[in-house]
Write a protein that holds these residues in place. Structure first.
Motif, PDB file in Angstrom:
ATOM      1  N   ASP A 136       0.849  -1.184   0.000  1.00 28.13           N
ATOM      2  CA  ASP A 136       0.000   0.000   0.000  1.00 28.13           C
ATOM      3  C   ASP A 136       0.883   1.231   0.000  1.00 28.13           C
ATOM      4  OD1 ASP A 136      -2.461  -1.339   0.147  1.00 28.13           O
ATOM      5  OD2 ASP A 136      -2.233  -1.594   2.309  1.00 28.13           O
ATOM      6  N   ILE A 137       0.474   2.220  -0.763  1.00 23.93           N
ATOM      7  CA  ILE A 137       1.168   3.499  -0.711  1.00 23.93           C
ATOM      8  C   ILE A 137       0.844   4.116   0.652  1.00 23.93           C
ATOM      9  CG2 ILE A 137       1.306   5.818  -1.693  1.00 23.93           C
ATOM     10  CD1 ILE A 137       0.597   4.551  -4.399  1.00 23.93           C
ATOM     11  N   PRO A 138       1.878   4.486   1.404  1.00 26.04           N
ATOM     12  CA  PRO A 138       1.605   5.036   2.733  1.00 26.04           C
ATOM     13  C   PRO A 138       0.915   6.389   2.629  1.00 26.04           C
ATOM     14  CG  PRO A 138       3.945   5.174   2.225  1.00 26.04           C
ATOM     15  CD  PRO A 138       3.287   4.429   1.104  1.00 26.04           C
ATOM     16  N   VAL A 139      -0.292   6.437   3.118  1.00 30.06           N
ATOM     17  CA  VAL A 139      -1.088   7.663   3.080  1.00 30.06           C
ATOM     18  C   VAL A 139      -1.434   8.039   4.508  1.00 30.06           C
ATOM     19  CG1 VAL A 139      -3.253   8.687   2.296  1.00 30.06           C
ATOM     20  CG2 VAL A 139      -2.048   7.079   0.826  1.00 30.06           C
ATOM     21  N   THR A 155      -3.609  10.660   7.012  1.00 27.67           N
ATOM     22  CA  THR A 155      -4.739  11.596   7.033  1.00 27.67           C
ATOM     23  C   THR A 155      -4.779  12.310   8.366  1.00 27.67           C
ATOM     24  OG1 THR A 155      -6.264   9.921   7.853  1.00 27.67           O
ATOM     25  CG2 THR A 155      -6.086  10.154   5.470  1.00 27.67           C
ATOM     26  N   VAL A 180      -5.289  14.936   3.371  1.00 26.36           N
ATOM     27  CA  VAL A 180      -4.665  13.658   3.050  1.00 26.36           C
ATOM     28  C   VAL A 180      -3.275  13.949   2.504  1.00 26.36           C
ATOM     29  CG1 VAL A 180      -4.767  11.602   1.599  1.00 26.36           C
ATOM     30  CG2 VAL A 180      -6.876  12.576   2.528  1.00 26.36           C
ATOM     31  N   PHE A 181      -2.285  13.256   3.057  1.00 25.17           N
ATOM     32  CA  PHE A 181      -0.914  13.409   2.585  1.00 25.17           C
ATOM     33  C   PHE A 181      -0.495  12.144   1.857  1.00 25.17           C
ATOM     34  CE2 PHE A 181       3.610  12.513   3.202  1.00 25.17           C
ATOM     35  CZ  PHE A 181       4.149  13.587   2.515  1.00 25.17           C
ATOM     36  N   VAL A 182      -0.133  12.299   0.597  1.00 23.87           N
ATOM     37  CA  VAL A 182       0.393  11.196  -0.212  1.00 23.87           C
ATOM     38  C   VAL A 182       1.858  11.520  -0.478  1.00 23.87           C
ATOM     39  CG1 VAL A 182       0.211   9.952  -2.388  1.00 23.87           C
ATOM     40  CG2 VAL A 182      -1.853  10.798  -1.259  1.00 23.87           C
ATOM     41  N   PRO A 183       2.749  10.579  -0.207  1.00 21.10           N
ATOM     42  CA  PRO A 183       4.176  10.845  -0.446  1.00 21.10           C
ATOM     43  C   PRO A 183       4.439  11.194  -1.912  1.00 21.10           C
ATOM     44  CG  PRO A 183       3.867   8.748   0.681  1.00 21.10           C
ATOM     45  CD  PRO A 183       2.525   9.233   0.281  1.00 21.10           C
ATOM     46  N   ILE A 237       7.774   7.093  -3.236  1.00 19.02           N
ATOM     47  CA  ILE A 237       7.118   5.842  -3.626  1.00 19.02           C
ATOM     48  C   ILE A 237       8.077   4.993  -4.452  1.00 19.02           C
ATOM     49  CG2 ILE A 237       5.228   4.859  -4.989  1.00 19.02           C
ATOM     50  CD1 ILE A 237       3.584   7.349  -4.130  1.00 19.02           C
TER      51      ILE A 237
END
Length: 68
Positions: free
Chosen positions: A38-41, A43, A48-51, A56
């Motif tokens: 899973d992409i580490p997300v 909240t 929401v923070f997506v790297p 990735i």
């Protein structure tokens, strides 16, 4: 015959891989490794923070190294 091995680099999955190697060798089977991450997300409330893609990619390269 094919043996599907899900692997996440945990102790349990490593042991399962060793056992699958034993089974495959004794039954002339092909091993198929499956690794999904899973992409580490993160909240926080409504945000929401997506790297970034570079982070990735680092995770991907690290996991590929483990698989090899």
């Amino acid at each position: 015959m094919k043996i599907l091995i899900p692997i996440d680099f945990s102790t349990a999955s490593t042991q399962a891989l060793r056992y699958a190697c034993f089974l495959a060798e004794n039954n002339q089977a092909q091993l198929v490794l499956l690794h999904v991450f899973d992409i580490p997300v993160m909240t926080a409330d409504a945000y929401v923070f997506v790297p970034p893609p570079e982070e990735i990619e680092k995770i991907k390269v690290n996991h590929l190294t483990h698989l090899q």
